[in-house]
Design an enzyme around this catalytic site. Structure first.
Site, PDB file in Angstrom:
ATOM      1  N   GLU A  18      -3.924  -2.776  -0.729  1.00 39.76           N
ATOM      2  CA  GLU A  18      -2.895  -1.660  -0.835  1.00 39.76           C
ATOM      3  C   GLU A  18      -1.637  -2.555  -1.358  1.00 39.76           C
ATOM      4  O   GLU A  18      -0.558  -1.787  -2.047  1.00 39.76           O
ATOM      5  CB  GLU A  18      -2.645  -1.024   0.375  1.00 39.76           C
ATOM      6  CG  GLU A  18      -1.668   0.138   0.371  1.00 39.76           C
ATOM      7  CD  GLU A  18      -0.054  -0.364   0.680  1.00 39.76           C
ATOM      8  OE1 GLU A  18       0.568   0.472   0.558  1.00 39.76           O
ATOM      9  OE2 GLU A  18       0.215  -1.621   0.935  1.00 39.76           O
ATOM     10  N   GLU A  19      -1.395  -3.739  -1.025  1.00 39.96           N
ATOM     11  CA  GLU A  19       0.182  -4.501  -1.568  1.00 39.96           C
ATOM     12  C   GLU A  19       0.082  -4.709  -2.745  1.00 39.96           C
ATOM     13  O   GLU A  19       1.273  -5.029  -3.250  1.00 39.96           O
ATOM     14  CB  GLU A  19      -0.018  -5.648  -0.543  1.00 39.96           C
ATOM     15  CG  GLU A  19       0.252  -5.301   0.939  1.00 39.96           C
ATOM     16  CD  GLU A  19       1.491  -4.565   1.548  1.00 39.96           C
ATOM     17  OE1 GLU A  19       2.340  -4.427   0.435  1.00 39.96           O
ATOM     18  OE2 GLU A  19       1.838  -4.539   2.739  1.00 39.96           O
TER      19      GLU A  19
ATOM     20  N   ASP B  86       0.393   4.352   7.884  1.00 41.34           N
ATOM     21  CA  ASP B  86       1.088   3.273   7.414  1.00 41.34           C
ATOM     22  C   ASP B  86       2.402   2.845   8.375  1.00 41.34           C
ATOM     23  O   ASP B  86       2.827   3.697   9.041  1.00 41.34           O
ATOM     24  CB  ASP B  86       1.431   2.936   5.851  1.00 41.34           C
ATOM     25  CG  ASP B  86       1.473   1.628   5.388  1.00 41.34           C
ATOM     26  OD1 ASP B  86       1.910   0.737   6.014  1.00 41.34           O
ATOM     27  OD2 ASP B  86       1.027   1.698   4.023  1.00 41.34           O
TER      28      ASP B  86
ATOM     29  N   HIS C 108      -4.314   0.267   5.562  1.00 39.13           N
ATOM     30  CA  HIS C 108      -4.671  -0.792   4.850  1.00 39.13           C
ATOM     31  C   HIS C 108      -4.730  -2.104   5.687  1.00 39.13           C
ATOM     32  O   HIS C 108      -3.972  -2.245   6.579  1.00 39.13           O
ATOM     33  CB  HIS C 108      -3.862  -1.035   3.442  1.00 39.13           C
ATOM     34  CG  HIS C 108      -2.444  -1.686   3.885  1.00 39.13           C
ATOM     35  ND1 HIS C 108      -2.074  -2.779   3.969  1.00 39.13           N
ATOM     36  CD2 HIS C 108      -1.360  -0.615   3.803  1.00 39.13           C
ATOM     37  CE1 HIS C 108      -0.858  -2.841   4.001  1.00 39.13           C
ATOM     38  NE2 HIS C 108      -0.288  -1.674   3.923  1.00 39.13           N
TER      39      HIS C 108
ATOM     40  N   ASP D 117       2.700  -4.496   9.166  1.00 37.16           N
ATOM     41  CA  ASP D 117       2.196  -3.867   8.112  1.00 37.16           C
ATOM     42  C   ASP D 117       0.725  -4.429   7.463  1.00 37.16           C
ATOM     43  O   ASP D 117       1.050  -5.529   6.600  1.00 37.16           O
ATOM     44  CB  ASP D 117       3.330  -4.017   6.938  1.00 37.16           C
ATOM     45  CG  ASP D 117       3.187  -3.300   5.614  1.00 37.16           C
ATOM     46  OD1 ASP D 117       2.263  -2.364   5.538  1.00 37.16           O
ATOM     47  OD2 ASP D 117       4.005  -3.493   4.660  1.00 37.16           O
TER      48      ASP D 117
ATOM     49  N   HIS E 131       7.819  -6.528   5.592  1.00 44.97           N
ATOM     50  CA  HIS E 131       7.602  -7.533   4.694  1.00 44.97           C
ATOM     51  C   HIS E 131       8.404  -8.839   5.257  1.00 44.97           C
ATOM     52  O   HIS E 131       8.798  -9.584   4.221  1.00 44.97           O
ATOM     53  CB  HIS E 131       8.052  -7.184   3.493  1.00 44.97           C
ATOM     54  CG  HIS E 131       6.945  -6.341   2.670  1.00 44.97           C
ATOM     55  ND1 HIS E 131       6.688  -6.114   1.289  1.00 44.97           N
ATOM     56  CD2 HIS E 131       5.884  -5.733   3.300  1.00 44.97           C
ATOM     57  CE1 HIS E 131       5.560  -5.372   1.024  1.00 44.97           C
ATOM     58  NE2 HIS E 131       5.128  -4.915   2.287  1.00 44.97           N
TER      59      HIS E 131
END
Length: 334
Positions: free
Chosen positions: A198-199, A221, A63, A168, A308
């Site tokens: 995706e998130e 990922d 992603h 990410d 994140h």
């Protein structure tokens, strides 16, 4: 062959949050074009790269969206309130530097009245974004409601390791492009997909998989590690330990056939790998697995510390080996 680090730096400059990926999609389509037979951007914004082959139809996904903020309110003093696109631990946002799509920059701070809260008690509503405006009117000339922002920060190289807000999943996008560039031909009919949103719920992978209708689906990922100071999540995965082959996360149980294929590819390529059981998190593999009548799904993960956050950290060698593993797995008959 595509250089993963150089490609990652290019992609980072185009980083956008979920729903606003168009600049990154256009760059990826340009970078991918020499290594596939067809490249297109679909209605959702996914980049779909087709490399034709005689065998089974296989889809891979990485992603290209990142987590971000969306401006929801401007107060009388010119401070901005926001909602989130993707998952944030609010305390990690305090003092973070952010950049908006229009080029405006700012810093996030915690309200004084929330200063005595414990870290885990801090909420998004306790935070505000300061873009240097002196009033609501000045801020409105700089920012509009609905504008989006992402972390600001150039990649920091620490020997073999990279710290960046965008590992990410732009490091996996770079690795997937590298895997494409390593393959001259394949036994399989391959669709390399760079997904959106995706998130915010695996949305791009779900629609792309429905359109491609693959027999196998492999996601790339990042995944958490269990090797940091005082880490409360107990995992066997560590930075620098090689690609992680997923067995389970909270979004799916990988199909044993897919897991065994990835392990066999790693062994044939002489690559060390790690078994991954992720107790909190999900990936595009779940969306592929559940499309139409079902897809045999697996995942190759790049170990990543501090996911994140403003300083996600990966090993460049892990990313390079993930690309080698994916290329080997996709070339082999399924």
């Amino acid at each position: 062959m595509i250089d993963i680090y150089e490609t990652f730096v290019k992609l980072q400059a185009a980083a956008r949050p979920s729903g606003f990926e168009r600049p990154c999609a256009q760059l990826i389509a340009q970078l991918a074009a020499p290594y596939c037979d067809e490249t297109r951007i679909d209605v959702m914004g996914n980049v779909i790269c087709h490399k034709k082959g005689p065998g089974k139809r296989v889809m891979t996904a990485a992603h290209m969206d990142t987590i971000g903020l969306m401006i929801t309110h401007i107060d009388e003093k010119g401070f901005l309130r926001f909602n989130t696109l993707g998952g944030f631990a609010p305390y990690r946002l305090a003092t973070a530097r952010m950049k908006l799509e229009n080029g405006c920059r700012g810093v996030v701070f915690l309200e004084d009245k929330a200063a005595d809260k414990k870290l885990g008690e801090i909420k998004i509503g306790d935070l505000y974004l300061d873009v240097g405006a002196r009033s609501r009117e000045e801020a409105e000339r700089m920012v509009s409601i609905g504008d989006v922002a992402v972390y600001e920060g150039e990649p920091l190289k620490l020997g073999d390791r990279i710290a960046s807000p965008y590992c990410d999943d732009l490091i996996a996008c770079a690795a997937q492009l590298s895997a494409m560039s390593q393959m001259e031909q394949s036994e399989n009919d391959l669709y390399f997909v760079f997904t959106v949103q995706e998130e915010t719920g695996l949305r791009g992978a779900r629609t792309a998989a429905y359109g491609v209708d693959p027999e196998y689906g492999f996601c790339m990922d990042v995944t958490r590690t269990g090797d940091t100071a005082g880490e409360t999540v107990k995992m066997e995965v560590k930075l620098g330990g090689g690609p992680a082959i997923k067995i389970k996360d909270t979004s799916l149980l990988c199909n044993p056939q897919a897991v065994q294929h990835l392990r066999r590819a790693a062994e044939e390529a002489g690559l060390a790998y790690q078994d991954e059981v992720l107790t909190a998190g999900g990936t595009d593999s779940a969306a592929m697995q559940q499309t139409r009548a079902g897809v045999l799904a697996g995942c190759v993960s790049i170990p990543c510390r501090y996911i994140h956050s403003q300083h996600e950290m990966i090993s460049l060698k892990d990313a390079e080996d993930c690309a080698r593993l994916l290329a080997r797995a996709l070339q082999a008959a399924l």
